[in-house]
Design a protein around this motif. Structure first.
Motif, PDB file in Angstrom:
ATOM      1  N   LEU A 140       0.491  -1.318  -0.053  1.00  0.00           N
ATOM      2  CA  LEU A 140      -0.040   0.269   0.152  1.00  0.00           C
ATOM      3  C   LEU A 140       1.217   1.297  -0.074  1.00  0.00           C
ATOM      4  CD1 LEU A 140      -2.606  -1.073   2.568  1.00  0.00           C
ATOM      5  CD2 LEU A 140      -2.686  -1.266  -0.289  1.00  0.00           C
ATOM      6  N   GLN A 141       2.113   1.114  -0.818  1.00  0.00           N
ATOM      7  CA  GLN A 141       2.815   1.922  -0.175  1.00  0.00           C
ATOM      8  C   GLN A 141       2.238   3.519  -1.408  1.00  0.00           C
ATOM      9  OE1 GLN A 141       7.016   0.619  -0.708  1.00  0.00           O
ATOM     10  NE2 GLN A 141       7.032   0.231   1.158  1.00  0.00           N
ATOM     11  N   GLY A 142       2.396   4.188  -1.155  1.00  0.00           N
ATOM     12  CA  GLY A 142       1.977   5.329  -2.459  1.00  0.00           C
ATOM     13  C   GLY A 142       0.475   5.259  -2.315  1.00  0.00           C
ATOM     14  N   PHE A 143      -0.806   4.613  -2.004  1.00  0.00           N
ATOM     15  CA  PHE A 143      -1.799   4.695  -1.489  1.00  0.00           C
ATOM     16  C   PHE A 143      -2.551   6.073  -1.325  1.00  0.00           C
ATOM     17  CE2 PHE A 143      -5.876   4.106   0.015  1.00  0.00           C
ATOM     18  CZ  PHE A 143      -6.609   3.604  -1.379  1.00  0.00           C
ATOM     19  N   GLN A 144      -3.168   6.493  -3.077  1.00  0.00           N
ATOM     20  CA  GLN A 144      -3.441   7.792  -1.675  1.00  0.00           C
ATOM     21  C   GLN A 144      -5.356   7.952  -2.206  1.00  0.00           C
ATOM     22  OE1 GLN A 144      -1.008  10.538  -4.141  1.00  0.00           O
ATOM     23  NE2 GLN A 144      -0.505  11.870  -2.149  1.00  0.00           N
ATOM     24  N   PRO A 145      -5.931   7.754  -0.687  1.00  0.00           N
ATOM     25  CA  PRO A 145      -7.244   7.288  -1.350  1.00  0.00           C
ATOM     26  C   PRO A 145      -8.013   8.816  -1.961  1.00  0.00           C
ATOM     27  CG  PRO A 145      -6.709   7.888   0.817  1.00  0.00           C
ATOM     28  CD  PRO A 145      -5.614   7.642   0.482  1.00  0.00           C
ATOM     29  N   VAL A 146      -9.048   9.456  -3.006  1.00  0.00           N
ATOM     30  CA  VAL A 146      -9.942  10.142  -3.564  1.00  0.00           C
ATOM     31  C   VAL A 146     -11.385   9.971  -2.846  1.00  0.00           C
ATOM     32  CG1 VAL A 146     -10.379   9.664  -5.631  1.00  0.00           C
ATOM     33  CG2 VAL A 146     -10.058  11.518  -5.254  1.00  0.00           C
TER      34      VAL A 146
END
Length: 274
Positions: A140-146
């Motif tokens: 989940l590295q870099g996971f950016q929820p929108v």
């Protein structure tokens, strides 16, 4: 709470969707029996990454089932209480199939592939520390929820969600759900002729414990439909699903500018439900 309509409790069901409320008041026959567990359903083993079942003769049958990450005890009991308390301070809107929801995300028309900011003000404040925790896992590295969608399931309403694939035009590779208040089961399915066993419909039941986090990616995200059946909701269940942007809305994509704007709003963590 369900509202009153002509003296009867109403719900948010439309089209072929139904819940216990409209089935009772309108005499609708439920299709949820189709979701009842069957003896030959496979069960996902997180330790091996296999979908496994046993025949009547005691013979094991299995196949690899990639694309599922289960992170147990992702939140503590205290965090669970705090998260649900915060959710219940906001209004829950009636949704289909006996669910209630709170949306934190842009307004989207998937058929016309249009996105509008509308009154989108970001993800809720309580999600800030959860997102930072998610990002510590290598997958989940870099996971950016929108977008975040909170859902409330209750057996008294016959809550469920039909087998479906999430959109892949706007939403990216990883789908994340945090499960609160009670254990449940995610049923993964593939239609006849599409699965691992030729013409047979294949279903894989994935245990989803309370306070855990589940990620669907790869084949489990794009090839296998996922559902939660009425029979697998035994007491109130609340969940939060987080979605990231597809490559079209990320740096280098055709809609990079819009994606950047959406992320800036989302990650302000100042949101209120729409």
């Amino acid at each position: 709470m369900a509202t009153e309509e002509n003296g009867h409790a109403s719900c948010g069901c439309k089209g072929i969707r139904s819940c216990l409320i409209c089935e009772k008041t309108k005499g609708i026959r439920s299709a949820e029996n189709n979701g009842a567990p069957e003896r030959n359903d496979f069960k996902y083993e997180a330790s091996s990454g296999l979908a496994v079942r046993w025949s009547d003769e005691g013979v094991q049958q299995s196949f690899p089932f990639p694309g599922v990450l289960l992170w147990e005890d992702f939140v503590s009991e205290e965090e669970e209480r705090d998260l649900v308390t915060r959710m219940d301070q906001d209004a829950w809107k009636e949704s289909q199939s006996g669910r209630k929801k709170q949306d934190f995300g842009p307004k989207v028309n998937f058929k016309k592939q249009r996105v509008h900011l509308g009154t989108f003000s970001g993800l809720p404040a309580a999600s800030s520390k959860l997102v930072l925790r998610m990002q510590q896992h290598p997958l989940l590295q870099g996971f950016q929820p929108v977008e975040q969608c909170n859902l409330d399931y209750n057996p008294q309403r016959g809550s469920a969600i039909d087998p479906h694939l999430d959109d892949s035009w706007l939403w990216g590779e990883r789908l994340i759900t945090i499960n609160l208040l009670s254990d449940t089961i995610i049923t993964m399915s593939m239609e006849e002729g599409q699965g691992e066993l030729g013409q047979e419909e294949v279903r894989v039941r994935v245990d989803f414990p309370r306070r855990s986090l589940l990620v669907l990616y790869g084949e489990a995200r794009h090839r296998w439909m996922h559902a939660i059946h009425r029979q697998d909701i035994h007491q109130r269940r609340v969940c939060s699903t987080y979605r990231e942007l597809s490559s079209e809305f990320l740096p280098g994509g055709e809609q990079e500018a819009l994606g950047s704007q959406l992320l800036r709003i989302a990650l302000s963590f100042q949101g209120v439900p729409l």
